[in-house]
Scaffold this motif. Structure first.
Motif, PDB file in Angstrom:
ATOM      1  N   PRO A  19     -40.489 -18.445 -70.753  1.00 34.18           N
ATOM      2  CA  PRO A  19     -39.740 -19.687 -70.461  1.00 34.18           C
ATOM      3  C   PRO A  19     -38.510 -19.860 -71.330  1.00 34.18           C
ATOM      4  O   PRO A  19     -37.486 -20.395 -70.867  1.00 34.18           O
ATOM      5  N   GLU A  20     -38.555 -19.397 -72.574  1.00 35.16           N
ATOM      6  CA  GLU A  20     -37.381 -19.525 -73.453  1.00 35.16           C
ATOM      7  C   GLU A  20     -36.234 -18.652 -72.942  1.00 35.16           C
ATOM      8  O   GLU A  20     -35.068 -19.063 -72.975  1.00 35.16           O
TER       9      GLU A  20
ATOM     10  N   THR B 185     -41.126 -27.995 -68.772  1.00 35.22           N
ATOM     11  CA  THR B 185     -41.761 -28.872 -69.752  1.00 35.22           C
ATOM     12  C   THR B 185     -43.277 -28.735 -69.643  1.00 35.22           C
ATOM     13  O   THR B 185     -43.789 -28.039 -68.766  1.00 35.22           O
ATOM     14  N   GLY B 186     -43.968 -29.441 -70.540  1.00 33.72           N
ATOM     15  CA  GLY B 186     -45.424 -29.468 -70.486  1.00 33.72           C
ATOM     16  C   GLY B 186     -46.051 -28.430 -71.390  1.00 33.72           C
ATOM     17  O   GLY B 186     -45.444 -27.951 -72.369  1.00 33.72           O
TER      18      GLY B 186
ATOM     19  N   THR C  73     -45.477 -21.150 -65.671  1.00 32.55           N
ATOM     20  CA  THR C  73     -45.594 -21.264 -64.214  1.00 32.55           C
ATOM     21  C   THR C  73     -44.288 -21.746 -63.595  1.00 32.55           C
ATOM     22  O   THR C  73     -43.818 -21.212 -62.580  1.00 32.55           O
ATOM     23  N   THR C  74     -43.685 -22.756 -64.205  1.00 35.34           N
ATOM     24  CA  THR C  74     -42.424 -23.286 -63.676  1.00 35.34           C
ATOM     25  C   THR C  74     -41.321 -22.244 -63.752  1.00 35.34           C
ATOM     26  O   THR C  74     -40.541 -22.067 -62.804  1.00 35.34           O
ATOM     27  N   ALA C  75     -41.247 -21.526 -64.879  1.00 34.20           N
ATOM     28  CA  ALA C  75     -40.204 -20.512 -65.050  1.00 34.20           C
ATOM     29  C   ALA C  75     -40.314 -19.408 -64.010  1.00 34.20           C
ATOM     30  O   ALA C  75     -39.301 -18.906 -63.504  1.00 34.20           O
ATOM     31  N   VAL C  76     -41.548 -19.049 -63.653  1.00 32.28           N
ATOM     32  CA  VAL C  76     -41.761 -17.964 -62.699  1.00 32.28           C
ATOM     33  C   VAL C  76     -41.526 -18.434 -61.267  1.00 32.28           C
ATOM     34  O   VAL C  76     -40.910 -17.734 -60.453  1.00 32.28           O
ATOM     35  N   ARG C  77     -41.989 -19.621 -60.934  1.00 35.33           N
ATOM     36  CA  ARG C  77     -41.957 -20.088 -59.545  1.00 35.33           C
ATOM     37  C   ARG C  77     -40.659 -20.794 -59.153  1.00 35.33           C
ATOM     38  O   ARG C  77     -40.417 -21.011 -57.960  1.00 35.33           O
ATOM     39  N   ASP C  78     -39.857 -21.158 -60.124  1.00 34.32           N
ATOM     40  CA  ASP C  78     -38.612 -21.847 -59.789  1.00 34.32           C
ATOM     41  C   ASP C  78     -37.683 -20.894 -59.034  1.00 34.32           C
ATOM     42  O   ASP C  78     -37.344 -19.819 -59.542  1.00 34.32           O
ATOM     43  N   PRO C  79     -37.248 -21.246 -57.807  1.00 33.66           N
ATOM     44  CA  PRO C  79     -36.322 -20.370 -57.064  1.00 33.66           C
ATOM     45  C   PRO C  79     -35.026 -20.114 -57.816  1.00 33.66           C
ATOM     46  O   PRO C  79     -34.391 -19.069 -57.634  1.00 33.66           O
ATOM     47  N   GLY C  80     -34.637 -21.049 -58.675  1.00 29.65           N
ATOM     48  CA  GLY C  80     -33.408 -20.870 -59.436  1.00 29.65           C
ATOM     49  C   GLY C  80     -33.462 -19.692 -60.388  1.00 29.65           C
ATOM     50  O   GLY C  80     -32.431 -19.077 -60.688  1.00 29.65           O
TER      51      GLY C  80
END
Length: 383
Positions: A49-50, A82-83, A90-97
């Protein structure tokens, strides 16, 4: 001729910075390799994520660079990382961006390298074109080519950095949810303010007025002088209550907007602010009016901004500019004061932002320490 030279020089500067960014991203490959090893071995999975956040900053810098050249803002659509660590990964991997930024980065490694290789030739081309056009009176050849390359590079970057429709829709839904929550919060605060003002001001005066009239009625037959005095006091109390009510109404929708329109109301604000304020309007011809809600929001943005200038800037001058464009109204307030404006410092900026966001607009504040402070807001509307 010199206009073409200046344009080509700007294009050269844009391409030079782009090439420098491409070189920096080649160095960034090392960070990506370390992150990949950390993910595979699980030990360094926290780097993921970083690293994604760093990639977002790099892509954001390229968006800003491209926007400065084209004048067209490239939107962002990221999910907040966040979180807990699990949620962040999970957010870093799944974010389409994330995938789109990586795609842009890979493409940029190649065409950025081409820019870097060609960069030494451009200053020579500028000199040749300058001599060719200045001495021989010939049409420049290299200058338009450099501008064309800069335009092409910007088009590529825009196409690669622009979020997908799905990501834009998701970001728009989140933005509208946040805007709705802010609008409800601002509306509730406004209702509480109105209730407080009515209770502490007009209502108290009306109660006192009613009591004086009652006392005057009782004293009318037996003590006319006292009754007359009480009626005089009641009249003064009624005038005070009317003043209080006018102030409450002014806080909801300033009557001066209805009387003079937005430009006239802003000029009146400037005249009564205690500052030397220059007011410019572009495209707001007489008789052309924005919707009442838009004019009210614009009026309060200017009013709050000028109040901040008077309180915090340390200067006595400010500039206000109102611009009508095809899809809305733009407000710009600038001062050359000490800067350092903070939305959390009780300066009213957060309230201004919420008022603008409630109309689906946006506001930007630039206030580095030492100044200048520039507040810009755009309010969409149909003219």
């Amino acid at each position: 001729m010199w206009t073409s030279v200046r344009r080509a020089a700007s294009a050269t500067a844009h391409l030079a910075v782009s090439a420098a960014m491409a070189f920096g991203m080649w160095i960034f490959v090392t960070v990506l390799e370390i992150t990949a090893i950390g993910v595979v071995t699980v030990v360094g999975i926290w780097l993921l994520p970083e690293t994604v956040l760093i990639i977002r900053r790099i892509a954001g810098a390229k968006r800003s660079l491209t926007t400065r050249w084209t004048g067209v803002r490239i939107p962002e659509a990221y999910r907040p990382i966040t979180g807990t660590m699990r949620q962040r990964i999970t957010t870093a991997v799944r974010d389409p961006g994330t995938l789109m930024d990586l795609r842009w980065m890979v493409a940029y490694w190649f065409y950025g390298a081409l820019l870097a290789l060609a960069l030494p030739l451009w200053p020579v081309g500028l000199v040749v074109d300058g001599v060719w056009g200045g001495l021989l009176r010939r049409t420049p050849v290299v200058l338009p080519l450099i501008v064309k390359i800069a335009d092409l590079e910007a088009d590529w970057s825009t196409a690669l950095l622009k979020p997908s429709p799905k990501a834009q829709l998701a970001a728009r839904v989140e933005e509208l949810a946040a805007t709705r929550a802010d609008a409800i919060s601002a509306h509730g605060a406004e209702l509480r303010r109105i209730e407080r003002d009515l209770h502490d001001g007009a209502q108290a005066n009306l109660v006192a007025l009613s009591m004086r009239i009652g006392l005057a009625k009782r004293a009318y037959d037996r003590d006319p002088e006292t009754a007359r005095k009480l009626l005089d006091e009641a009249q003064a109390q009624a005038e005070t209550a009317l003043t209080e009510l006018r102030q409450v109404v002014r806080g909801i929708h300033p009557p001066i907007l209805s009387d003079r329109g937005l430009v006239g109301a802003v000029r009146a604000l400037a005249a009564s602010s205690g500052l030397r304020v220059s007011v410019e309007d572009d495209g707001l011809e007489e008789g052309v009016r924005a919707p009442a809600a838009v004019e009210t929001a614009a009026y309060f943005v200017v009013a709050e901004a000028l109040t901040n200038v008077a309180k915090y800037s340390g200067v006595s001058r400010a500039e206000v500019r109102l611009v009508r464009f095809r899809r809305g109204l733009r407000i710009r307030v600038r001062d050359e004061g000490r800067g350092g404006a903070d939305e959390k410092g009780g300066s009213g900026l957060l309230g201004m932002r919420r008022r603008v966001a409630a109309l689906d607009g946006f506001m930007e504040v630039s206030s580095p320490v030492g100044g200048p402070t520039v507040i810009e807001a755009e309010l969409p509307c149909v003219w």
